[in-house]
Design a protein around this motif. Structure first.
Motif, short mmCIF file in Angstrom:
data_model
loop_
_atom_site.label_atom_id
_atom_site.label_comp_id
_atom_site.label_asym_id
_atom_site.label_seq_id
_atom_site.Cartn_x
_atom_site.Cartn_y
_atom_site.Cartn_z
N PHE A 122 42.56 86.74 128.79
CA PHE A 122 43.96 86.35 128.72
C PHE A 122 44.16 84.90 129.17
O PHE A 122 44.99 84.19 128.60
N SER A 123 43.38 84.47 130.16
CA SER A 123 43.49 83.07 130.58
C SER A 123 43.10 82.15 129.43
O SER A 123 43.74 81.12 129.21
N LEU B 190 43.24 82.85 126.23
CA LEU B 190 44.27 82.98 125.20
C LEU B 190 45.52 82.18 125.56
O LEU B 190 46.15 81.56 124.70
N ALA B 191 45.81 82.16 126.84
CA ALA B 191 47.01 81.42 127.29
C ALA B 191 46.72 79.92 127.41
O ALA B 191 47.60 79.16 127.83
N THR C 212 38.18 82.87 123.97
CA THR C 212 38.82 84.20 123.91
C THR C 212 37.89 85.22 123.26
O THR C 212 37.69 86.32 123.79
#
Ligand code: PHE
Length: 454
Positions: free
Chosen positions: A124-125, A127-128, A314
């Motif tokens: 998620f990091s 992806l963000a 990701t």
């Protein structure tokens, strides 16, 4: 097709659908965080080339012979670890040797689910875009802040354990076999891309030399113990995982041949990852003592040097999470097989209780990089202590028991007969028998004792 076992267990047991299905699932158990996360970390901490060489020697001397022994025990016993020992040596106290790995796999999962939780957070990091554009120093700070917090590690770990338990409830074949077929080629392909990219960094050569050239001046018995522990961890040995998988193997399968294929795949992924992560230590000027954060710093730094780095990052962490999942499934399967077959629990209940138990005992592990970082056990933080205790002590002990049992109690002759049941040949049976009876137990016992006292 799922065949039905007639090996005398009361309940009918599933068997692997095909040889390829078994190989993929067992490779799925072996290949995981052990190769991609733990291998480069211990290579870095133990001085590079000499460690790699001892590790490779241990793969042949200890790893492959024990894998053959565990698969044979599992298939012949056709059941969970405790029952394998009870069935092959009835009336003796050897069933206790099976209880041991069943309980010990708890500790491995306490480490494993924490690191896998970090991997989930990194999906998620990435992806963000949190890892994008950061240099190695900033990535190092990011790792400390993620793992040092309480919420992220605990949440990541809970999600990971929940998915693992859910896969086990869905069933051995559907749950595991299907994943392996898509995942393993995917992760290897990505690693190859990163490997090629790494080779184009300036200064990469000194890292490659450090990885491949043995320098025995810094070598000690504790390094040898680390190498043995790494082989056990990476090959999923000494924990009943491979034994439990062996129990789902049909009679026709060639155990020594399969063991060799699985081992080559496992060592291949470890070496490939090492050839990416270790040189990048040098490229990015990091210390070999970086510890468990090593891959979470070096790999995103590499991704950031490739166009669409965020995407690579990701996808990579996603695949790594799946690889960790197939390994964790094999670990939890050890306990679930025991609880369902020995205590008659339902699969759902067994998986639920096991996952919950692991979660509870590993809360301190998850917090060991942050709130509980100050607590030291034998000079190590909680995380490093459990990792050392489980990987370098419990796994070699579990493997030692399995190999002594095979060599001296059940007997190599019966083991070889089991391997040859369906007309399979075992050309190296003489070598294997000598290894299992003498060399493997002596080497493991010697390294275990000298590594612990040194
Ligand atoms: N071999 C797995 C890995 O390398 C971990 C594992 C250890 C799985 C022991 C099962 C039993 O990631």
């Amino acid at each position: 097709m799922i065949g039905i076992s007639k090996k005398g267990s009361k309940k009918e047991r599933e068997e692997w659908g095909s040889r390829k299905g078994f190989i993929l699932a067992t490779v799925g158990s072996a290949v995981g965080l052990g190769n991609v996360w733990r291998f480069p970390t211990v290579v870095a901490e133990n001085g590079g080339g000499a460690f790699v060489l001892v590790y490779l020697a241990m793969v042949f001397l200890v790893g492959i012979p024990i894998m053959i022994a565990e698969l044979t025990l599992g298939r012949s016993g056709g059941s969970n670890v405790v029952r394998v020992f009870r069935k092959l040596a009835p009336g003796s106290g050897w069933w206790l040797a099976g209880l041991f790995p069943a309980a010990a796999s708890f500790f491995i999962l306490a480490i494993y689910s924490v690191v896998a939780g970090w991997v989930l957070v990194y999906i998620f990091s990435s992806l963000a875009g949190l890892t994008s554009g950061l240099d190695a120093g900033e990535l190092s700070a990011l790792f400390s802040s993620i793992t040092g917090s309480a919420a992220y590690p605990l949440l990541g770990q809970a999600v990971f354990l929940f998915i693992t338990a859910a896969i086990v409830v869905v069933g051995v074949r559907k749950g595991i076999e299907r994943w392996g077929k898509i995942l393993m080629p995917g992760i290897i392909l990505l690693l190859l891309v990163f490997f090629v990219r790494t080779m184009f960094f300036e200064g990469v050569w000194s890292g490659i030399v450090w990885f491949l050239k043995p320098d025995f001046s810094a070598f000690t018995y504790s390094t040898a113990l680390e190498a043995v522990g790494q082989v056990f961890f990476s090959f999923s040995l000494g924990m009943g995982a491979i034994m439990t998988y062996g129990s789902y193997l049909p009679r026709e399968s060639n155990i020594p041949g399969n063991s060799l294929s699985i081992s080559i795949a496992d060592v291949g992924v470890a070496l490939l990852t090492g050839l990416i992560v270790i040189p990048s230590l040098f490229v990015f000027g990091l210390s070999p003592e970086t510890g468990p954060g090593l891959i979470f710093i070096t790999l995103p730094a590499i991704f950031n040097s490739i166009p669409f780095g965020m995407l690579w990052s990701t996808v990579f962490f996603l695949l790594l999470a799946f690889a960790a999942l197939t390994s964790a499934v094999s670990l939890i399967q050890v306990q679930v097989a025991y609880l369902t077959e020995e205590l008659g629990w339902s699969k759902f209940f067994a998986a639920l209780i096991t996952a919950l138990g692991i979660y509870l005992i590993s809360i301190p592990t998850a917090l060991s990089q942050g709130a509980l970082a100050g607590i030291a056990l034998a000079g190590l933080n909680i995380f490093d202590f459990i990792d050392f205790f489980a990987s370098n002590l419990l796994l070699p002990l579990g493997g030692l028991l399995a190999v002594i049992f095979t060599g001296w109690v059940w007997g190599v002759r019966k083991a070889v007969t089991e391997m040859k049941t369906a007309g399979n040949d075992f050309k190296l049976q003489g070598v294997w028998s000598v290894l299992v009876r003498f060399l493997v137990p002596l080497a493991v016992a010697y390294i275990l004792i000298s590594g612990l006292v040194s």
